[in-house]
Design a protein around this motif. Sequence first.
Motif, PDB file in Angstrom:
ATOM      1  N   THR A  68       0.907  -1.214   0.106  1.00  0.00           N
ATOM      2  CA  THR A  68       0.124  -0.091  -0.048  1.00  0.00           C
ATOM      3  C   THR A  68       0.700   1.205  -0.047  1.00  0.00           C
ATOM      4  N   LEU A  69       0.660   2.172  -0.931  1.00  0.00           N
ATOM      5  CA  LEU A  69       1.360   3.692  -0.875  1.00  0.00           C
ATOM      6  C   LEU A  69       0.129   4.573  -0.660  1.00  0.00           C
ATOM      7  N   ILE A  70       0.670   5.278   0.369  1.00  0.00           N
ATOM      8  CA  ILE A  70      -0.029   6.521   0.859  1.00  0.00           C
ATOM      9  C   ILE A  70       0.724   7.698   0.484  1.00  0.00           C
ATOM     10  N   ILE A  71      -0.035   8.647  -0.187  1.00  0.00           N
ATOM     11  CA  ILE A  71       0.433   9.937  -0.678  1.00  0.00           C
ATOM     12  C   ILE A  71      -0.262  10.860  -0.057  1.00  0.00           C
ATOM     13  N   ARG A  72       0.325  11.923   0.718  1.00  0.00           N
ATOM     14  CA  ARG A  72      -0.260  13.013   0.906  1.00  0.00           C
ATOM     15  C   ARG A  72       0.067  14.227   0.433  1.00  0.00           C
ATOM     16  N   ASN A  73      -0.586  14.871  -0.160  1.00  0.00           N
ATOM     17  CA  ASN A  73      -0.197  16.138  -1.091  1.00  0.00           C
ATOM     18  C   ASN A  73      -1.136  17.247  -0.863  1.00  0.00           C
ATOM     19  N   LEU A  74      -0.843  18.374  -1.482  1.00  0.00           N
ATOM     20  CA  LEU A  74      -1.495  19.552  -1.566  1.00  0.00           C
ATOM     21  C   LEU A  74      -2.793  19.303  -2.637  1.00  0.00           C
ATOM     22  N   ASP A  75      -3.773  19.797  -2.214  1.00  0.00           N
ATOM     23  CA  ASP A  75      -4.888  19.484  -3.148  1.00  0.00           C
ATOM     24  C   ASP A  75      -4.804  20.222  -4.244  1.00  0.00           C
ATOM     25  N   LYS A  76      -4.114  19.916  -5.276  1.00  0.00           N
ATOM     26  CA  LYS A  76      -3.994  20.624  -6.571  1.00  0.00           C
ATOM     27  C   LYS A  76      -4.182  19.737  -7.598  1.00  0.00           C
ATOM     28  N   PRO A  77      -4.250  19.962  -8.950  1.00  0.00           N
ATOM     29  CA  PRO A  77      -4.258  19.262  -9.908  1.00  0.00           C
ATOM     30  C   PRO A  77      -2.882  18.714 -10.598  1.00  0.00           C
ATOM     31  N   GLY A  78      -2.865  17.410 -10.648  1.00  0.00           N
ATOM     32  CA  GLY A  78      -1.805  16.985 -11.188  1.00  0.00           C
ATOM     33  C   GLY A  78      -1.101  15.633 -10.446  1.00  0.00           C
ATOM     34  N   PRO A  79      -1.095  15.568  -8.978  1.00  0.00           N
ATOM     35  CA  PRO A  79      -0.510  14.466  -8.442  1.00  0.00           C
ATOM     36  C   PRO A  79      -0.951  12.953  -8.611  1.00  0.00           C
TER      37      PRO A  79
END
Lengths: 217, 295
Positions: free
Chosen positions: A146-157
């Motif tokens: 399982t890969l969990i990625i937290r990012n800023l909510d922007k288009p693209g990730p």
Amino acid sequence: MNIFDILGPIMVGPSSSHTAGAVRIGLVARKLLGEKPVFMEMCLHGSFADTGEGHGTDKALVAGMLLMNTDDERIPHSFDIAKQENLQIIKCVVNLKDAHPNTVLLKVCGENGTKLELVASSLGGGRIKVYELDGMKVEFTGNYPTLIIRNLDKPGPVAHVTARLLENKVNIANMQLYRDSKGGYAAMVIESDDKISKDIIDDLQKMESLVKISYLE
Amino acid sequence: MGLTSVKEFIELSKSKNIPLWQVVLESDCDDTGITKEESIEKMTLLWQTMKNSSKSYNKNDKSASKLVGGDGGLMQEYILSGKSISGGIIPEVIKEALKMGECNACMKRIVAAPTAGSCGVLPAVLIPFQKQRNISDEEIVKSLYVSAGFGQIIAYRASISGAEGGCQAEIGSASAMASATLVYLCSDDSISDVADKCANACAMSLKNLLGLVCDPVAGLVEVPCVKRNVIGAVNAISSAEMALAGIESKIPVDEVIDAMKEVGDLLPSSLRETGKGGLAGTVTGQQIKFMMNNI
Ligand code: SF4
């Protein structure tokens, strides 16, 4: 259910939900932390709080944090082993709203200062589910890489991550997206059929708008 | 997706003319993609672990709550005194069931079969039986496939969880699995007759424990769980005896399993592992719980 769900697992008793499941929750937390833990606070909810002591739930959670599996005969002695390994433990009771009766809130800290907070439940028969990670609602079982990625909510990730996985021929079994609020923080939980190599993860670390990446093998 | 009815299970054995254990092995390998050798290796490990758990028993161990421990030792002394009422294998079976249940409560390594609370039933019949009849480990491992096959069907049609279906789903299922296993081990009939007798044994054991509620005192897998393993094991033997004698269940086994599901659904939640009703709700049960919470 396959026949080894009927006979098995091999486990340290007394309860598949309160003991074996708790070991697995500890183990998931430890793997997500990715380093030797130095501190853990376990806040037990519901039946975990009521009958946890008699079922060794606390010992089981600590055992998991020490990388023990559900059949490890050292589970009953995990507190002593934690002491030898300088893992500081705090235990308390919480009342989590709308949570499954066998739920724990774990707050852990590693030797390099990495911190992790998760809410997970033991669903019976040793099966578990993580419902919250660092304050963000998620849902995964730990049965797959399982890969969990937290990012800023922007288009693209999302496109970026799935493209990297595709390039490396990683087949996605499940994917979920979560976010706090529009334009705030978002999380991706990807359960894959194949293991995800360290190279891919290192590459993803460079991603713009990334906040934190955790991987559970 | 595994076996879904005993009818189908038995038909497969008859039409292919292969014993039940082989039907289970083949269907599981097809489902999970592991090889037969890997599967047998896994099953052998389960059997070895059951025997090791029995050896790990120490009559001086007590559970964390101090509610259970030592009964296997008392049973052993009683057997040695020569005063047993039934004699033969039965007191040995009772002793093994207690030992396993206590090992589980004392955080020893066990094999859930089908659950941790009911882990004592299968080993309680198989360990003394292997000794008494000098059965090889290979043969016991084969018989475990028979028990897993019946267990899989019960799990599919009803449940093997006390929280869902009451103790009939845990000790009842374990007992049904064990009795079919015993019939498989003892019968020298044709493949087809063995299959029918196993099904009858499974049906009769389940019927005899239908309605058993899950009422663990203070919510712990100790009282009444440890001793319920005894009734599960002894009931497995009596049902196996009846089946081997040619006695049949009037209600077909799949319908018995469906009835267990219905009964389980009708049980109030206080009798499904919440530690509220039944024995847990007695004055003493409540006192124990109160004391436990205030240690
Ligand atoms: S009473 Fe409940 S917890 Fe105890 S063995 Fe039966 S089903 Fe399991």
